[in-house]
Design a protein around this motif. Structure first.
Motif, PDB file in Angstrom:
ATOM      1  N   MET A   1      -2.808   3.084 -12.897  1.00  0.00           N
ATOM      2  CA  MET A   1      -2.255   4.396 -13.237  1.00  0.00           C
ATOM      3  C   MET A   1      -0.740   4.363 -13.295  1.00  0.00           C
ATOM      4  O   MET A   1      -0.093   3.476 -12.744  1.00  0.00           O
ATOM      5  CB  MET A   1      -2.644   5.416 -12.162  1.00  0.00           C
ATOM      6  CG  MET A   1      -4.119   5.623 -12.001  1.00  0.00           C
ATOM      7  SD  MET A   1      -4.440   6.772 -10.625  1.00  0.00           S
ATOM      8  CE  MET A   1      -3.892   5.813  -9.237  1.00  0.00           C
ATOM      9  N   GLU A   2      -0.202   5.387 -13.914  1.00  0.00           N
ATOM     10  CA  GLU A   2       1.229   5.633 -13.928  1.00  0.00           C
ATOM     11  C   GLU A   2       1.749   5.679 -12.489  1.00  0.00           C
ATOM     12  O   GLU A   2       1.110   6.251 -11.615  1.00  0.00           O
ATOM     13  CB  GLU A   2       1.433   7.005 -14.596  1.00  0.00           C
ATOM     14  CG  GLU A   2       2.832   7.462 -14.723  1.00  0.00           C
ATOM     15  CD  GLU A   2       2.890   8.831 -15.429  1.00  0.00           C
ATOM     16  OE1 GLU A   2       1.829   9.412 -15.761  1.00  0.00           O
ATOM     17  OE2 GLU A   2       4.004   9.299 -15.642  1.00  0.00           O
ATOM     18  N   TYR A   3       2.889   5.052 -12.249  1.00  0.00           N
ATOM     19  CA  TYR A   3       3.465   5.029 -10.909  1.00  0.00           C
ATOM     20  C   TYR A   3       4.492   6.145 -10.755  1.00  0.00           C
ATOM     21  O   TYR A   3       5.330   6.363 -11.624  1.00  0.00           O
ATOM     22  CB  TYR A   3       4.132   3.676 -10.660  1.00  0.00           C
ATOM     23  CG  TYR A   3       4.693   3.538  -9.269  1.00  0.00           C
ATOM     24  CD1 TYR A   3       3.844   3.434  -8.173  1.00  0.00           C
ATOM     25  CD2 TYR A   3       6.071   3.516  -9.043  1.00  0.00           C
ATOM     26  CE1 TYR A   3       4.346   3.321  -6.885  1.00  0.00           C
ATOM     27  CE2 TYR A   3       6.582   3.396  -7.756  1.00  0.00           C
ATOM     28  CZ  TYR A   3       5.712   3.303  -6.687  1.00  0.00           C
ATOM     29  OH  TYR A   3       6.214   3.187  -5.414  1.00  0.00           O
ATOM     30  N   ALA A   4       4.399   6.848  -9.656  1.00  0.00           N
ATOM     31  CA  ALA A   4       5.387   7.916  -9.380  1.00  0.00           C
ATOM     32  C   ALA A   4       6.245   7.445  -8.206  1.00  0.00           C
ATOM     33  O   ALA A   4       5.785   7.403  -7.075  1.00  0.00           O
ATOM     34  CB  ALA A   4       4.666   9.216  -9.043  1.00  0.00           C
ATOM     35  N   GLU A   5       7.480   7.065  -8.512  1.00  0.00           N
ATOM     36  CA  GLU A   5       8.310   6.401  -7.494  1.00  0.00           C
ATOM     37  C   GLU A   5       8.815   7.356  -6.421  1.00  0.00           C
ATOM     38  O   GLU A   5       9.261   6.933  -5.360  1.00  0.00           O
ATOM     39  CB  GLU A   5       9.478   5.668  -8.158  1.00  0.00           C
ATOM     40  CG  GLU A   5      10.667   6.528  -8.600  1.00  0.00           C
ATOM     41  CD  GLU A   5      10.380   7.436  -9.790  1.00  0.00           C
ATOM     42  OE1 GLU A   5       9.344   7.267 -10.454  1.00  0.00           O
ATOM     43  OE2 GLU A   5      11.215   8.342 -10.038  1.00  0.00           O
TER      44      GLU A   5
ATOM     45  N   LYS B   1       0.859  -1.174   0.000  1.00  0.00           N
ATOM     46  CA  LYS B   1       0.000   0.000   0.000  1.00  0.00           C
ATOM     47  C   LYS B   1       0.903   1.234   0.000  1.00  0.00           C
ATOM     48  O   LYS B   1       1.872   1.289   0.752  1.00  0.00           O
ATOM     49  CB  LYS B   1      -0.836  -0.045   1.288  1.00  0.00           C
ATOM     50  CG  LYS B   1      -1.972   0.907   1.355  1.00  0.00           C
ATOM     51  CD  LYS B   1      -2.792   0.634   2.621  1.00  0.00           C
ATOM     52  CE  LYS B   1      -3.281   1.946   3.186  1.00  0.00           C
ATOM     53  NZ  LYS B   1      -4.078   1.774   4.406  1.00  0.00           N
ATOM     54  N   VAL B   2       0.614   2.196  -0.870  1.00  0.00           N
ATOM     55  CA  VAL B   2       1.455   3.405  -0.897  1.00  0.00           C
ATOM     56  C   VAL B   2       0.704   4.686  -0.531  1.00  0.00           C
ATOM     57  O   VAL B   2       1.314   5.747  -0.406  1.00  0.00           O
ATOM     58  CB  VAL B   2       2.178   3.606  -2.255  1.00  0.00           C
ATOM     59  CG1 VAL B   2       3.260   2.561  -2.458  1.00  0.00           C
ATOM     60  CG2 VAL B   2       1.203   3.612  -3.424  1.00  0.00           C
ATOM     61  N   GLY B   3      -0.595   4.564  -0.365  1.00  0.00           N
ATOM     62  CA  GLY B   3      -1.313   5.780   0.020  1.00  0.00           C
ATOM     63  C   GLY B   3      -2.804   5.626  -0.171  1.00  0.00           C
ATOM     64  O   GLY B   3      -3.305   4.535  -0.465  1.00  0.00           O
TER      65      GLY B   3
ATOM     66  N   VAL C   1      -7.906   3.118  -1.637  1.00  0.00           N
ATOM     67  CA  VAL C   1      -6.525   2.851  -1.251  1.00  0.00           C
ATOM     68  C   VAL C   1      -5.682   2.721  -2.512  1.00  0.00           C
ATOM     69  O   VAL C   1      -6.156   2.237  -3.528  1.00  0.00           O
ATOM     70  CB  VAL C   1      -6.478   1.510  -0.468  1.00  0.00           C
ATOM     71  CG1 VAL C   1      -5.059   1.166  -0.032  1.00  0.00           C
ATOM     72  CG2 VAL C   1      -7.407   1.571   0.725  1.00  0.00           C
ATOM     73  N   VAL C   2      -4.405   3.143  -2.451  1.00  0.00           N
ATOM     74  CA  VAL C   2      -3.513   3.036  -3.605  1.00  0.00           C
ATOM     75  C   VAL C   2      -2.399   2.031  -3.298  1.00  0.00           C
ATOM     76  O   VAL C   2      -1.778   2.095  -2.238  1.00  0.00           O
ATOM     77  CB  VAL C   2      -2.891   4.404  -3.982  1.00  0.00           C
ATOM     78  CG1 VAL C   2      -2.031   4.273  -5.234  1.00  0.00           C
ATOM     79  CG2 VAL C   2      -3.975   5.459  -4.182  1.00  0.00           C
ATOM     80  N   TYR C   3      -2.187   1.112  -4.228  1.00  0.00           N
ATOM     81  CA  TYR C   3      -1.116   0.130  -4.103  1.00  0.00           C
ATOM     82  C   TYR C   3      -0.076   0.338  -5.180  1.00  0.00           C
ATOM     83  O   TYR C   3      -0.389   0.784  -6.281  1.00  0.00           O
ATOM     84  CB  TYR C   3      -1.662  -1.303  -4.284  1.00  0.00           C
ATOM     85  CG  TYR C   3      -2.644  -1.736  -3.244  1.00  0.00           C
ATOM     86  CD1 TYR C   3      -2.223  -2.386  -2.090  1.00  0.00           C
ATOM     87  CD2 TYR C   3      -4.006  -1.501  -3.432  1.00  0.00           C
ATOM     88  CE1 TYR C   3      -3.140  -2.784  -1.129  1.00  0.00           C
ATOM     89  CE2 TYR C   3      -4.929  -1.889  -2.477  1.00  0.00           C
ATOM     90  CZ  TYR C   3      -4.493  -2.530  -1.332  1.00  0.00           C
ATOM     91  OH  TYR C   3      -5.401  -2.924  -0.383  1.00  0.00           O
TER      92      TYR C   3
HETATM   93  N1  ADE Z   1       0.042   7.443  -4.445  1.00  0.00           N
HETATM   94  C1  ADE Z   1      -1.109   7.825  -5.002  1.00  0.00           C
HETATM   95  N2  ADE Z   1      -1.041   7.726  -6.334  1.00  0.00           N
HETATM   96  C2  ADE Z   1       0.186   7.273  -6.625  1.00  0.00           C
HETATM   97  C3  ADE Z   1       0.898   7.021  -7.820  1.00  0.00           C
HETATM   98  N3  ADE Z   1       0.287   7.176  -8.997  1.00  0.00           N
HETATM   99  N4  ADE Z   1       2.168   6.613  -7.747  1.00  0.00           N
HETATM  100  C4  ADE Z   1       2.743   6.472  -6.550  1.00  0.00           C
HETATM  101  N5  ADE Z   1       2.160   6.702  -5.386  1.00  0.00           N
HETATM  102  C5  ADE Z   1       0.890   7.102  -5.419  1.00  0.00           C
END
Ligand code: ADE
Length: 273
Positions: A87-91, A22-24, A30-32
């Motif tokens: 979605m595109e991942y933002a590291e 889980k990243v947020g 929830v975002v994974y």
């Molecule tokens: N948290 C929410 N959206 C995200 C994303 N697209 N990439 C990485 N972390 C995130």
């Protein structure tokens, strides 16, 4: 259900997605971090109880936008009772975490100005959408993600985007960035994003959280309503301060357009690089 709301967004087989940690979490869901087709992606899960309207809003709006400063939507999946946005991942995580997290990397004024400019470019694109401007409505550093070692900024969380003035109901935690007309329940336009952008600019310049000392949402709204703004910064170049204060004016019509903000930011940045 998926087929009816997907529009141009491809349907993705849930079996092809490998969810990791889980990243947020966004305004809903929830975002994974996940892997899909050998690439890292972000997957936002909307559980069975998630408001259908929020999912539809996010997919409908995000499927139409394509811009370097906005997180791209790759596909839509559903499994059991849940819906998943791929979605595109933002590291680099969120700008909020970069600015205020446990580890505090140093950054320059030029860097801060670049983040603010990239945010402005993404928003200017949304405001130029036809037939109607898209309004993000929840711009704040938690919804601005970083890539490329913190150099690139991408706007995320389109659960609150609208193409018309409607009441914001899921705005908890965003009061400090919110234009007064939004929480006052008045008619509002894309100018509410200009206000939020000014607070983001203040935040990247000061590395402080706006109204952090006030823990009550309504007290923050009351202060903003009364005309209070974050304190002006020492040593802030006048051109930057003028732009910031023009953008957080109480009267929406007096705030400049995002196109103007981009133009001025480009001019100012030239002198800092
Ligand atoms: N948290 C929410 N959206 C995200 C994303 N697209 N990439 C990485 N972390 C995130």
């Amino acid at each position: 259900m998926a087929a009816t709301i997907a529009g141009a967004t491809p349907a993705v087989d849930f079996q092809d997605i490998r969810l990791e940690e889980k990243v947020g979490h966004g305004s809903y869901g929830v975002v994974y971090k996940a892997t899909w087709r050998n690439q890292l992606v972000a997957v936002k899960e909307f559980g069975a109880s998630a408001e259908q309207k929020a999912i539809e809003t996010e997919v409908k709006q995000l499927s139409r936008v394509k811009h370097v400063n906005i997180i791209a939507l790759y596909g839509l999946s559903s499994y059991q009772q849940s819906t998943y946005l791929i979605m595109e991942y933002a590291e680099g995580g969120s700008l909020h975490n970069f600015l205020h997290g446990k580890v505090q990397p140093a950054y320059s004024l030029a860097h801060a100005m670049s983040w603010a400019l990239q945010c402005a470019e993404g928003v200017a694109y949304l405001h130029a959408m036809s037939p109607k401007p898209l309004i993000h409505r929840d711009l704040k550093p938690l919804n601005l993600l970083l890539t490329n070692k913190g150099r690139h900024l991408k706007i995320c969380d389109f659960g609150t985007v609208a193409d018309k003035s409607s009441l914001m109901t899921n705005n908890r935690g965003s009061a400090a960035w919110m234009a007064p007309e939004v929480f006052e329940g008045s008619k509002y336009t894309e100018k509410c994003d200009i206000f939020s952008w000014a607070i983001v600019l203040w935040e990247v310049l000061s590395r402080k959280q706006p109204f952090k000392e006030i823990d009550n949402t309504y007290s923050i709204m009351w202060k903003i309503h009364k005309g209070e703004r974050p304190p002006l910064l020492h040593n802030c170049p006048k051109r930057i301060e003028d732009l910031m204060t023009a953008c957080w004016k109480t009267t929406p019509e007096e705030r400049p357009s995002m196109t103007y903000v981009v133009k001025v930011m480009n001019e100012i940045i030239k002198d800092y690089s």
